[in-house]
Enzyme design. Structure first.
Site, mmCIF file in Angstrom:
data_model
loop_
_atom_site.group_PDB
_atom_site.id
_atom_site.type_symbol
_atom_site.label_atom_id
_atom_site.label_comp_id
_atom_site.label_asym_id
_atom_site.label_seq_id
_atom_site.Cartn_x
_atom_site.Cartn_y
_atom_site.Cartn_z
ATOM 1 N N GLU A 47 -6.356 0.461 12.791
ATOM 2 C CA GLU A 47 -5.418 -0.314 13.622
ATOM 3 C C GLU A 47 -5.553 0.020 15.113
ATOM 4 O O GLU A 47 -4.677 -0.301 15.891
ATOM 5 C CB GLU A 47 -3.979 -0.013 13.171
ATOM 6 C CG GLU A 47 -3.667 -0.461 11.767
ATOM 7 C CD GLU A 47 -2.221 -0.171 11.368
ATOM 8 O OE1 GLU A 47 -1.830 1.019 11.374
ATOM 9 O OE2 GLU A 47 -1.486 -1.111 11.063
ATOM 10 N N GLY A 107 0.847 -1.191 0.000
ATOM 11 C CA GLY A 107 0.000 0.000 0.000
ATOM 12 C C GLY A 107 0.880 1.237 0.000
ATOM 13 O O GLY A 107 1.900 1.295 -0.710
ATOM 14 N N ALA A 108 0.515 2.226 0.810
ATOM 15 C CA ALA A 108 1.241 3.489 0.824
ATOM 16 C C ALA A 108 2.714 3.274 1.215
ATOM 17 O O ALA A 108 3.632 3.618 0.457
ATOM 18 C CB ALA A 108 0.553 4.449 1.793
ATOM 19 N N MET A 109 2.944 2.707 2.387
ATOM 20 C CA MET A 109 4.321 2.566 2.875
ATOM 21 C C MET A 109 5.097 1.505 2.115
ATOM 22 O O MET A 109 6.286 1.663 1.824
ATOM 23 C CB MET A 109 4.310 2.216 4.371
ATOM 24 C CG MET A 109 3.856 3.346 5.242
ATOM 25 S SD MET A 109 4.934 4.780 5.136
ATOM 26 C CE MET A 109 6.325 4.227 6.093
ATOM 27 N N GLY A 110 4.422 0.401 1.797
ATOM 28 C CA GLY A 110 5.097 -0.651 1.035
ATOM 29 C C GLY A 110 5.550 -0.124 -0.314
ATOM 30 O O GLY A 110 6.646 -0.441 -0.793
ATOM 31 N N LYS A 125 7.233 5.459 19.283
ATOM 32 C CA LYS A 125 6.456 5.710 18.060
ATOM 33 C C LYS A 125 4.974 5.437 18.300
ATOM 34 O O LYS A 125 4.107 6.153 17.780
ATOM 35 C CB LYS A 125 6.985 4.838 16.912
ATOM 36 C CG LYS A 125 6.156 4.913 15.611
ATOM 37 C CD LYS A 125 6.379 6.181 14.821
ATOM 38 C CE LYS A 125 5.318 6.505 13.790
ATOM 39 N NZ LYS A 125 5.329 5.747 12.579
HETATM 40 P P1 NAD Z 1 -2.158 0.867 3.394
HETATM 41 O O1 NAD Z 1 -3.562 0.781 3.872
HETATM 42 O O2 NAD Z 1 -1.820 1.919 2.398
HETATM 43 O O3 NAD Z 1 -1.760 -0.535 2.777
HETATM 44 C C1 NAD Z 1 -1.934 -1.703 3.540
HETATM 45 C C2 NAD Z 1 -2.704 -2.719 2.734
HETATM 46 O O4 NAD Z 1 -4.061 -2.321 2.542
HETATM 47 C C3 NAD Z 1 -2.141 -2.920 1.344
HETATM 48 O O5 NAD Z 1 -2.151 -4.304 1.111
HETATM 49 C C4 NAD Z 1 -3.120 -2.192 0.446
HETATM 50 O O6 NAD Z 1 -3.185 -2.691 -0.853
HETATM 51 C C5 NAD Z 1 -4.418 -2.433 1.159
HETATM 52 N N1 NAD Z 1 -5.408 -1.405 0.808
HETATM 53 C C6 NAD Z 1 -5.220 -0.076 0.897
HETATM 54 N N2 NAD Z 1 -6.327 0.578 0.474
HETATM 55 C C7 NAD Z 1 -7.205 -0.370 0.104
HETATM 56 C C8 NAD Z 1 -8.539 -0.336 -0.392
HETATM 57 N N3 NAD Z 1 -9.158 0.827 -0.613
HETATM 58 N N4 NAD Z 1 -9.154 -1.498 -0.646
HETATM 59 C C9 NAD Z 1 -8.536 -2.675 -0.421
HETATM 60 N N5 NAD Z 1 -7.277 -2.780 0.074
HETATM 61 C C10 NAD Z 1 -6.631 -1.647 0.332
HETATM 62 O O7 NAD Z 1 -1.213 0.951 4.699
HETATM 63 P P2 NAD Z 1 0.052 1.888 5.010
HETATM 64 O O8 NAD Z 1 -0.410 3.273 5.286
HETATM 65 O O9 NAD Z 1 1.086 1.637 4.012
HETATM 66 O O10 NAD Z 1 0.486 1.283 6.401
HETATM 67 C C11 NAD Z 1 1.223 0.072 6.543
HETATM 68 C C12 NAD Z 1 1.777 0.046 7.953
HETATM 69 O O11 NAD Z 1 2.701 1.132 8.110
HETATM 70 C C13 NAD Z 1 0.707 0.247 9.039
HETATM 71 O O12 NAD Z 1 1.051 -0.456 10.197
HETATM 72 C C14 NAD Z 1 0.775 1.750 9.294
HETATM 73 O O13 NAD Z 1 0.284 2.113 10.574
HETATM 74 C C15 NAD Z 1 2.280 1.962 9.193
HETATM 75 N N6 NAD Z 1 2.715 3.324 8.892
HETATM 76 C C16 NAD Z 1 2.039 4.099 7.978
HETATM 77 C C17 NAD Z 1 2.517 5.378 7.704
HETATM 78 C C18 NAD Z 1 1.852 6.245 6.668
HETATM 79 O O14 NAD Z 1 2.205 7.423 6.570
HETATM 80 N N7 NAD Z 1 0.966 5.716 5.829
HETATM 81 C C19 NAD Z 1 3.634 5.860 8.357
HETATM 82 C C20 NAD Z 1 4.308 5.038 9.250
HETATM 83 C C21 NAD Z 1 3.832 3.762 9.505
HETATM 84 C C1 AOT Z 2 3.582 9.439 11.260
HETATM 85 N N1 AOT Z 2 2.423 8.813 10.856
HETATM 86 O O1 AOT Z 2 2.810 6.737 11.624
HETATM 87 C C2 AOT Z 2 4.798 9.021 10.823
HETATM 88 O O2 AOT Z 2 0.256 7.906 9.735
HETATM 89 O O3 AOT Z 2 0.268 6.077 10.921
HETATM 90 C C3 AOT Z 2 0.781 7.134 10.527
HETATM 91 C C4 AOT Z 2 2.121 7.519 11.056
HETATM 92 C C5 AOT Z 2 5.931 9.681 11.246
HETATM 93 C C6 AOT Z 2 5.826 10.760 12.085
HETATM 94 C C7 AOT Z 2 4.583 11.181 12.498
HETATM 95 C C8 AOT Z 2 3.467 10.532 12.074
#
Ligand code: NAD
Ligand code: AOT
Length: 312
Positions: free
Chosen positions: A273, A9-12, A187
């Site tokens: 989450e 997704g976004a982070m991946g 975090k």
């Molecule tokens: P994400 O929701 O973008 O992706 C996660 C999964 O959900 C992927 O497999 C994606 O394909 C699926 N998905 C996303 N939207 C969908 C939809 N509309 N329908 C069906 N499936 C969908 O998650 P993310 O934001 O990349 O977060 C991954 C991990 O990283 C989480 O634990 C999150 O808390 C953490 N994280 C996120 C951020 C951020 O800025 N996004 C920052 C730091 C940590």
């Molecule tokens: C974040 N955001 O972790 C990352 O959106 O889940 C999130 C997340 C780095 C610093 C501050 C917020």
């Protein structure tokens, strides 16, 4: 090194793009068919610090994972509630030497990973990078970030340092931590305040930070996390953690970011989450006999909002 991003997704996508740009053999694995199809057709489209780019990265659906293709490193980036299913689905890619790195937000993911991977191959951490999913196959990436990670297994410190070095070669700014449980709780305090409160209040982090009660609320939530962490032998420096959380209010750095929980719940009506962040602290508080009234209420409010919005 053959790398898999499990959960693209976004982070991946951010980690996939940066590692692929760094010249590595990267494969994305994801469970969302429309997203996988869009990447297959058009590559991963990204607005990368203001520039529109396309990165052509091989991608497979998690239902298509093949045992013919063992990997050296798997970076987990599902949402917490998708983690167990992802680990089941990627089993065919895992060889005896495959290392797993988990950078999900939240607490206690090692309990899930340990069911599938030997301890000596598990590395856990957290990241201050951010990312947003615009739609299938398309992400928005801005700002800078960092990664901290550590080995879970005894005697794997050198492997953890090598892994941090490997990520840093692609600009991911990763460091070895000798106290990763501290970093994960630290975090989790960011997410335990910003993610739920921005979602409930319908604001970004800077807008929340500009409200009069913000500081007191952050202190109260951080104290609840700290009390639970202390019971597990992790002594958070409350003033330092509060300052760290409040550094996210700055609109010139990260303050304009809408946390991932906001993106899920408010923009896309997806489940959150919360049970792995404030909800985990509530459950642990009950188990340890520590009151956590703010975390209890914030968890319930997010579940109310999930119900109201029909989140799936
Ligand atoms: P994400 O929701 O973008 O992706 C996660 C999964 O959900 C992927 O497999 C994606 O394909 C699926 N998905 C996303 N939207 C969908 C939809 N509309 N329908 C069906 N499936 C969908 O998650 P993310 O934001 O990349 O977060 C991954 C991990 O990283 C989480 O634990 C999150 O808390 C953490 N994280 C996120 C951020 C951020 O800025 N996004 C920052 C730091 C940590
Ligand atoms: C974040 N955001 O972790 C990352 O959106 O889940 C999130 C997340 C780095 C610093 C501050 C917020």
């Amino acid at each position: 090194m053959k790398v898999v991003i499990a959960g693209a997704g976004a982070m991946g996508s951010r980690f996939g793009i940066m590692l692929h740009k760094g010249g590595n053999d990267v494969t994305l694995v994801d469970g969302w068919p429309a997203h996988v199809e869009a990447i297959r057709q058009n590559g991963v489209k990204a607005n990368f610090n203001g520039e529109d780019i396309v990165e052509n990265i091989p991608v497979v659906l998690q239902s298509e994972v093949s045992s013919a293709d063992k990997k050296d490193l798997i970076i987990l980036f599902t949402k917490a509630m998708q983690l167990d299913k992802m680990l089941q689905d990627i089993k065919p890619m895992i060889a005896d030497h495959t290392k797993i790195l988990c950078l999900l937000n939240g607490i206690g993911h090692e309990d899930t990973i340990e069911k599938y991977i030997p301890m000596e191959n598990i590395f856990i951490g957290n990241t201050m990078w951010t990312a947003g999913l615009v739609g299938p196959g398309e992400v928005k990436l801005f700002g800078s970030g960092s990664v901290e990670l550590q080995n879970l297994g005894d005697g794997q410190e050198d492997s953890a340092k090598e892994l941090a070095g490997f990520l840093s070669e692609s600009g991911l700014n990763a460091k070895y931590s000798d106290n990763i449980h501290y970093s994960i709780y630290r975090k989790a305090c960011v997410n335990g305040t910003m993610n739920c409160l921005c979602s409930i209040l319908d604001v970004n982090m800077a807008e929340f930070g500009a409200t009069e009660p913000a500081h007191d609320m952050v202190v109260t939530v951080v104290k609840e996390f700290a009390a639970v962490a202390a019971h597990e032998g992790v002594e958070l420096d409350i003033d330092e953690v509060v300052a760290h959380v409040e550094s996210c209010f700055d609109p010139n750095t990260i303050g304009k970011h809408y946390p991932s929980m906001y993106q899920d719940l408010i923009n896309n009506h997806r489940l959150t989450e919360i049970d792995y962040i404030n909800g985990a602290v509530s459950r642990k508080g009950k188990k340890y006999g520590i009151p956590t009234p703010y975390c209890d209420l914030l968890t319930q409010l997010i579940h109310c909002k999930e119900d109201i919005l029909g989140a799936k």
